[in-house]
Design a protein around this motif. Structure first.
Motif, mmCIF file in Angstrom:
data_model
loop_
_atom_site.group_PDB
_atom_site.id
_atom_site.type_symbol
_atom_site.label_atom_id
_atom_site.label_comp_id
_atom_site.label_asym_id
_atom_site.label_seq_id
_atom_site.Cartn_x
_atom_site.Cartn_y
_atom_site.Cartn_z
ATOM 1 N N CYS A 319 0.957 -4.524 -6.750
ATOM 2 C CA CYS A 319 -0.133 -5.448 -5.643
ATOM 3 C C CYS A 319 -0.023 -5.471 -4.265
ATOM 4 C CB CYS A 319 -0.045 -6.939 -6.175
ATOM 5 S SG CYS A 319 1.965 -7.362 -5.534
ATOM 6 N N ALA A 320 1.311 -4.969 -3.927
ATOM 7 C CA ALA A 320 0.698 -4.417 -2.284
ATOM 8 C C ALA A 320 0.419 -3.412 -2.218
ATOM 9 C CB ALA A 320 2.735 -4.555 -2.028
ATOM 10 N N ASP A 321 0.730 -2.430 -2.677
ATOM 11 C CA ASP A 321 0.063 -0.877 -2.707
ATOM 12 C C ASP A 321 -1.779 -0.811 -3.200
ATOM 13 O OD1 ASP A 321 2.357 0.387 -3.050
ATOM 14 O OD2 ASP A 321 2.471 0.945 -5.071
ATOM 15 N N VAL A 322 -1.791 -1.279 -4.053
ATOM 16 C CA VAL A 322 -3.598 -1.828 -4.420
ATOM 17 C C VAL A 322 -3.940 -2.311 -3.027
ATOM 18 C CG1 VAL A 322 -3.367 -3.955 -6.053
ATOM 19 C CG2 VAL A 322 -5.831 -1.590 -6.028
ATOM 20 N N CYS A 323 -3.563 -3.361 -3.068
ATOM 21 C CA CYS A 323 -4.225 -4.405 -1.444
ATOM 22 C C CYS A 323 -3.923 -3.406 -0.207
ATOM 23 C CB CYS A 323 -3.282 -5.235 -0.957
ATOM 24 S SG CYS A 323 -4.214 -6.217 0.034
ATOM 25 N N ASN A 324 -3.124 -2.503 0.499
ATOM 26 C CA ASN A 324 -2.875 -1.718 1.447
ATOM 27 C C ASN A 324 -3.829 -1.557 1.231
ATOM 28 O OD1 ASN A 324 -0.715 -2.778 2.242
ATOM 29 N ND2 ASN A 324 0.530 -1.742 1.645
ATOM 30 N N GLN A 325 -4.444 -1.051 0.140
ATOM 31 C CA GLN A 325 -5.550 0.568 -0.089
ATOM 32 C C GLN A 325 -6.895 -0.403 0.268
ATOM 33 O OE1 GLN A 325 -5.589 2.278 -4.379
ATOM 34 N NE2 GLN A 325 -3.525 3.272 -4.351
ATOM 35 N N VAL A 326 -6.998 -1.089 -0.195
ATOM 36 C CA VAL A 326 -8.406 -2.161 0.267
ATOM 37 C C VAL A 326 -7.871 -2.959 1.086
ATOM 38 C CG1 VAL A 326 -9.593 -4.075 -0.688
ATOM 39 C CG2 VAL A 326 -8.518 -3.245 -2.167
ATOM 40 N N MET A 327 -7.157 -2.635 2.125
ATOM 41 C CA MET A 327 -7.379 -2.821 3.752
ATOM 42 C C MET A 327 -7.723 -1.931 4.377
ATOM 43 S SD MET A 327 -6.126 -5.965 4.150
ATOM 44 C CE MET A 327 -7.304 -6.833 2.575
ATOM 45 N N GLU A 328 -7.350 -0.882 3.668
ATOM 46 C CA GLU A 328 -7.457 0.791 4.846
ATOM 47 C C GLU A 328 -8.819 1.117 4.450
ATOM 48 O OE1 GLU A 328 -6.028 5.027 4.217
ATOM 49 O OE2 GLU A 328 -5.421 3.886 3.109
ATOM 50 N N LYS A 329 -9.614 0.510 3.255
ATOM 51 C CA LYS A 329 -10.827 0.913 2.902
ATOM 52 C C LYS A 329 -11.803 -0.086 3.521
ATOM 53 C CE LYS A 329 -10.570 3.165 -1.326
ATOM 54 N NZ LYS A 329 -10.928 2.642 -2.878
ATOM 55 N N MET A 330 -11.072 -0.834 4.612
ATOM 56 C CA MET A 330 -12.555 -2.321 4.905
ATOM 57 C C MET A 330 -12.061 -2.095 6.367
ATOM 58 S SD MET A 330 -13.632 -4.054 2.544
ATOM 59 C CE MET A 330 -14.938 -5.215 3.505
ATOM 60 N N GLY A 331 -11.059 -1.736 6.808
ATOM 61 C CA GLY A 331 -10.802 -1.278 8.077
ATOM 62 C C GLY A 331 -9.425 -2.276 8.535
ATOM 63 N N TYR A 332 -9.580 -2.989 7.947
ATOM 64 C CA TYR A 332 -8.495 -4.281 8.518
ATOM 65 C C TYR A 332 -6.559 -3.456 8.422
ATOM 66 C CZ TYR A 332 -12.004 -6.918 6.328
ATOM 67 O OH TYR A 332 -13.595 -7.220 6.419
ATOM 68 N N GLU A 333 -6.501 -4.218 8.695
ATOM 69 C CA GLU A 333 -4.759 -4.277 8.895
ATOM 70 C C GLU A 333 -3.971 -4.503 7.551
ATOM 71 O OE1 GLU A 333 -0.455 -6.386 10.907
ATOM 72 O OE2 GLU A 333 -2.900 -7.015 11.360
ATOM 73 N N GLN A 334 -2.929 -3.399 7.650
ATOM 74 C CA GLN A 334 -2.168 -3.533 6.129
ATOM 75 C C GLN A 334 -1.523 -4.538 6.342
ATOM 76 O OE1 GLN A 334 -1.393 -0.157 4.736
ATOM 77 N NE2 GLN A 334 -3.656 0.400 4.647
ATOM 78 N N ASP A 335 -1.194 -4.645 4.991
ATOM 79 C CA ASP A 335 0.230 -5.361 4.589
ATOM 80 C C ASP A 335 0.038 -7.159 4.422
ATOM 81 O OD1 ASP A 335 2.376 -3.315 4.719
ATOM 82 O OD2 ASP A 335 3.046 -3.275 6.250
ATOM 83 N N LEU A 336 -1.269 -7.324 4.678
ATOM 84 C CA LEU A 336 -1.639 -8.559 3.291
ATOM 85 C C LEU A 336 -0.103 -8.722 3.034
ATOM 86 C CD1 LEU A 336 -3.751 -10.910 4.069
ATOM 87 C CD2 LEU A 336 -5.422 -9.606 2.265
ATOM 88 N N ILE A 337 -0.352 -8.274 1.416
ATOM 89 C CA ILE A 337 0.446 -8.343 0.849
ATOM 90 C C ILE A 337 1.892 -7.258 0.940
ATOM 91 C CG2 ILE A 337 1.160 -8.108 -1.880
ATOM 92 C CD1 ILE A 337 -1.641 -8.909 -2.605
ATOM 93 N N ARG A 338 3.228 -7.986 1.434
ATOM 94 C CA ARG A 338 4.378 -7.178 2.092
ATOM 95 C C ARG A 338 5.296 -7.501 1.005
ATOM 96 N NH1 ARG A 338 1.888 -9.852 5.486
ATOM 97 N NH2 ARG A 338 3.184 -11.591 7.086
ATOM 98 N N TYR A 339 5.841 -7.169 0.879
ATOM 99 C CA TYR A 339 8.184 -7.398 1.126
ATOM 100 C C TYR A 339 8.078 -8.578 2.392
ATOM 101 C CZ TYR A 339 8.731 -5.130 -3.371
ATOM 102 O OH TYR A 339 9.398 -4.968 -4.787
ATOM 103 N N THR A 340 7.806 -9.599 2.215
ATOM 104 C CA THR A 340 8.593 -10.560 3.702
ATOM 105 C C THR A 340 9.051 -11.851 2.901
ATOM 106 O OG1 THR A 340 8.044 -11.494 5.664
ATOM 107 C CG2 THR A 340 6.251 -11.883 4.382
ATOM 108 N N SER A 341 9.492 -12.264 3.535
ATOM 109 C CA SER A 341 10.571 -14.088 3.514
ATOM 110 C C SER A 341 9.120 -14.928 3.747
ATOM 111 C CB SER A 341 11.216 -14.112 4.593
ATOM 112 O OG SER A 341 11.088 -14.165 5.745
ATOM 113 N N GLY A 342 8.990 -16.133 2.739
ATOM 114 C CA GLY A 342 8.396 -17.350 3.675
ATOM 115 C C GLY A 342 7.864 -18.121 4.645
ATOM 116 N N ARG A 343 9.059 -17.665 5.093
ATOM 117 C CA ARG A 343 9.534 -18.620 6.403
ATOM 118 C C ARG A 343 8.679 -17.074 7.200
ATOM 119 N NH1 ARG A 343 13.533 -22.024 8.240
ATOM 120 N NH2 ARG A 343 14.846 -21.157 6.637
ATOM 121 N N ALA A 344 8.601 -15.724 7.034
ATOM 122 C CA ALA A 344 8.381 -15.257 8.177
ATOM 123 C C ALA A 344 6.748 -15.163 7.775
ATOM 124 C CB ALA A 344 8.055 -13.796 7.708
ATOM 125 N N ILE A 345 6.248 -15.722 7.168
ATOM 126 C CA ILE A 345 4.187 -16.726 6.897
ATOM 127 C C ILE A 345 4.290 -17.808 7.241
ATOM 128 C CG2 ILE A 345 3.333 -16.457 5.220
ATOM 129 C CD1 ILE A 345 4.030 -14.394 3.602
#
Length: 502
Positions: A319-345
Motif C-alpha cells: 500500500c505504501a508503494d502504490v500510494c507513493n506513486q499516486v502522490m507523485e502523480k498528484m504532485g503531493y508529498e510522498q509517504d502518506l502511507i509509510r513505516y512509522t509509529s502511531g506516536r510519530a503520526i
C-alpha cells in the motif's frame, strides 16, 4: 468498521472548532451485536481477493528476500561438505550434519537454545517493526508471492483475472486455468521434494522417485508438504494470514505506540475525497488522500490501511508503494502511507525522532537477551568436546575371579565421535589402587574410533585380589582420551561401580 471518509467542514464553519479526525477505534459492543471487525470479516469471507500488482521500494525488498530465502532453501541440500551433504538431518542414523559439525541426540540442548533464540528474535522484530517477518520472510507470504507471480504471468493482472473468472467456461479459459494449475503443482512438488531432501541424501532421491522406492515416511512428508504448499499458497492465501496464523493474534501484546508499522497518516490524509490534479485541495478543505482505493486493491489480505492498524496486516508495504506513486502523480508529498509509529503520526514527530524512541527499554532487554543467549550458544558449540562416553554395565556378570590373582568386572563403553576425522582413543580407569582396564576382545587400551560414529566397546576392569577391598560396590571412573590427526585432544569420562565378590 466503516471505511467512509469523514466529511469536510461546511463552508463558513470555523475549522479550528471542527473535531479533528481520528483513526477508527474498536468500541465496546453490546452483547447482542457483533463487532464491526467481525461483521466485516463475515462480509468479506465469501469473496475472493484479486490483489493488484505494484512496483516500488518495498516490493523490490520483498523480491530480494524471496531470492535470498529460496536460494538457501532450494540450494542448501545440494551443497557438499567433506564429501557428504552439508546440511542433512539423518533421522534414521540419528545424526544431524551442519557443515563441519555433527550433532547427536545428546546435543538436543542446542536445538532448545536455538528455539529460544528464535523466540527472542521474534519478540524483538515485532516490538521494533510489527509483522516484519510476515511480510518479507514468512514461507506463507513468500510462496504466496511466487504463486501470484505465476498467476499474473498466465492469467494477467487484476482486471484480466476478474474478467477471466466471470466469463463462462470455454476452451481458452480451460487452457489458461490448466496451465496455471499445472505450474502450481510442479512448483509444489519440487518444494516437497526439496523438503525431504533435508532428511535424506538428496542426490539419491531422484533414483528412489523413479523407482518408487521411497520409505513410507518420506512419501508421507513429500505429499504433505507439497499439498500444503499448493493449498496454502495457491488457494487459501490471505485466509491463512487472516484466520489461521496465531502470530496475528498475539502480536498486539508486543506492539505499542512506538512500534514501526505500515501506517496511514490520517492527519495529512483526512478528510479524503476525489479531486482533479489542478484543484487546490487545501482550499477545498481536503486532505492528501484522493480516495482512489488503490491501497486496498494491492493489499494481499484485502484490508483498508486507512482504517488503522489491523491484525490482518502483514506489513508488506504494498500500500505504501502504490500510494507513493499516486502522490507523485498528484504532485503531493510522498509517504502518506509509510513505516512509522502511531506516536510519530499523532505527535507529528520526524522519522529520526521516531527512530530514537524505537529503542525503548523492552527492545533493549530483547537485544541484550538475544546477544547473551546467542553468544553462549556459539561459545558452547565451538568449545564442545567431540568425544562422548557412557558406561553400560554388564548386569549378567557382576564380578569374578580370574587367573593371575585378579578380580574382573565387565563393562561396555558407548563412545560417540562427533568429529569429521578418525581419532585414536586411549582408555584408563581410576578410583582403586592398581586398577587396570583393557578391551575385552584384544586386550589393548588403545583403538581407533571412525569419524562421525558411535560404537560400543567391551572392556574389562581388573584389580588385584589382595587389594584389601571389602565385599560390595566401589566407585570408579573410566576415562577416554582422544587424539585426532591435527593433535586436538578431547576427553570424556563417566562413573560406575566395581563389584568385589565374596
Amino acid at each position: 468498521m466503516s471505511s467512509e471518509a469523514p466529511k469536510a467542514p461546511e463552508n463558513g464553519q470555523d475549522q479550528s472548532q471542527a473535531p479533528a479526525w481520528q483513526p477508527p477505534r474498536l468500541e465496546k459492543q453490546v452483547a447482542t451485536r457483533a463487532s464491526p471487525q467481525l461483521e466485516k470479516i463475515l462480509e468479506d469471507g465469501h469473496g475472493r481477493i484479486y490483489a493488484r500488482s505494484v512496483k516500488g521500494k518495498f516490493d523490490n525488498i520483498r523480491i530480494l528476500m524471496i531470492y535470498f530465502t529460496q536460494i538457501i532453501f532450494y540450494g542448501l541440500p545440494w551443497l557438499q561438505w567433506n564429501g557428504r551433504q552439508a546440511v542433512l538431518f539423518d533421522l534414521g542414523a540419528r545424526k544431524f550434519y551442519l557443515f563441519g559439525m555433527v550433532l547427536w541426540p545428546q546435543d538436543v540442548i542446542y536445538l532448545t537454545v536455538l528455539l529460544i533464540i528464535s523466540a527472542y528474535a521474534l519478540f524483538l522484530f515485532t516490538a521494533i517493526a510489527g509483522r516484519l517477518f510476515c511480510g518479507y520472510a514468512c514461507p506463507q507470504s513468500v510462496y504466496t508471492k511466487i504463486m501470484m507471480w505465476i498467476e499474473r504471468k498466465v492469467e494477467g493482472d487484476r482486471v484480466q483475472r476478474i474478467r477471466l473468472d466471470e466469463q463462462p467456461w470455454n476452451f481458452k479459459k480451460f487452457r489458461i486455468k490448466f496451465t496455471k494449475h499445472s505450474l502450481w503443482i510442479l512448483f509444489s512438488l519440487w518444494t516437497g521434494f526439496t523438503f525431504i531432501g533435508y532428511f535424506a541424501p538428496i542426490r539419491e532421491l531422484p533414483g528412489h522417485f523413479m523407482a518408487l522406492t521411497l520409505g513410507p515416511w518420506q512419501w508421507f512428508w513429500f505429499w504433505l508438504y507439497s499439498g500444503a504448499t499448493l493449498s496454502f499458497a495457491g488457494f487459501l492465501r490471505e485466509s491463512i494470514c487472516r484466520y489461521a496464523c496465531p502470530y496475528a493474534r498475539f502480536q498486539s501484546a508486543m506492539v505499542d505506540d512506538d512500534t514501526f508499522v505500515v501506517s496511514y497518516d490520517y492527519v495529512r490524509g483526512e478528510p479524503r475525497g476525489p479531486r482533479s490534479k489542478k484543484v487546490d485541495h487545501k482550499e477545498k478543505g481536503l486532505g492528501d488522500c484522493i480516495n482512489c482505493s488503490l491501497c486496498v486493491q494491492v493489499c494481499p489480505t484485502g484490508i483498508d490501511i486507512r482504517e488503522g492498524l489491523q491484525y490482518m496486516c502483514i506489513g508488506c508495504g504494498a500500500c505504501a508503494d502504490v500510494c507513493n506513486q499516486v502522490m507523485e502523480k498528484m504532485g503531493y508529498e510522498q509517504d502518506l502511507i509509510r513505516y512509522t509509529s502511531g506516536r510519530a503520526i499523532s505527535e507529528r514527530l520526524t522519522q529520526a525522532e521516531a527512530r530514537k524512541r524505537m529503542f525503548r527499554p523492552r527492545v533493549l532487554i530483547y537485544i541484550s537477551l538475544l546477544v547473551i543467549v546467542t553468544g553462549v550458544l556459539i561459545f558452547s558449540m565451538l568449545t564442545r568436546d567431540t568425544l562422548k562416553m557412557n558406561i553400560i554395565r554388564d548386569r549378567g556378570l557382576l564380578g569374578r575371579e580370574v587367573a593371575g590373582g585378579l578380580i574382573e568386572n565387565v563393562y561396555r563403553l558407548q563412545l560417540v565421535n562427533t568429529a569429521e576425522e578418525p581419532v585414536t582413543i586411549q582408555i584408563s580407569a581410576e578410583g582403586i589402587a592398581n586398577i587396570l582396564i583393557k578391551r575385552a576382545d584384544n586386550g589393548k587400551d588403545m583403538f581407533v574410533l571412525p569419524p562421525a560414529s558411535t560404537e560400543q566397546i567391551p572392556v574389562v576392569v581388573q584389580i588385584p585380589y589382595d587389594s584389601g577391598l571389602a565385599n560390595g560396590m566401589h566407585p570408579i571412573t573410566i576415562r577416554a582420551q582422544s587424539v585426532s590427526e591435527d593433535n586436538r585432544k578431547s576427553m570424556a569420562s563417566d562413573t560406575s561401580n566395581f563389584y568385589v565378590p565374596n
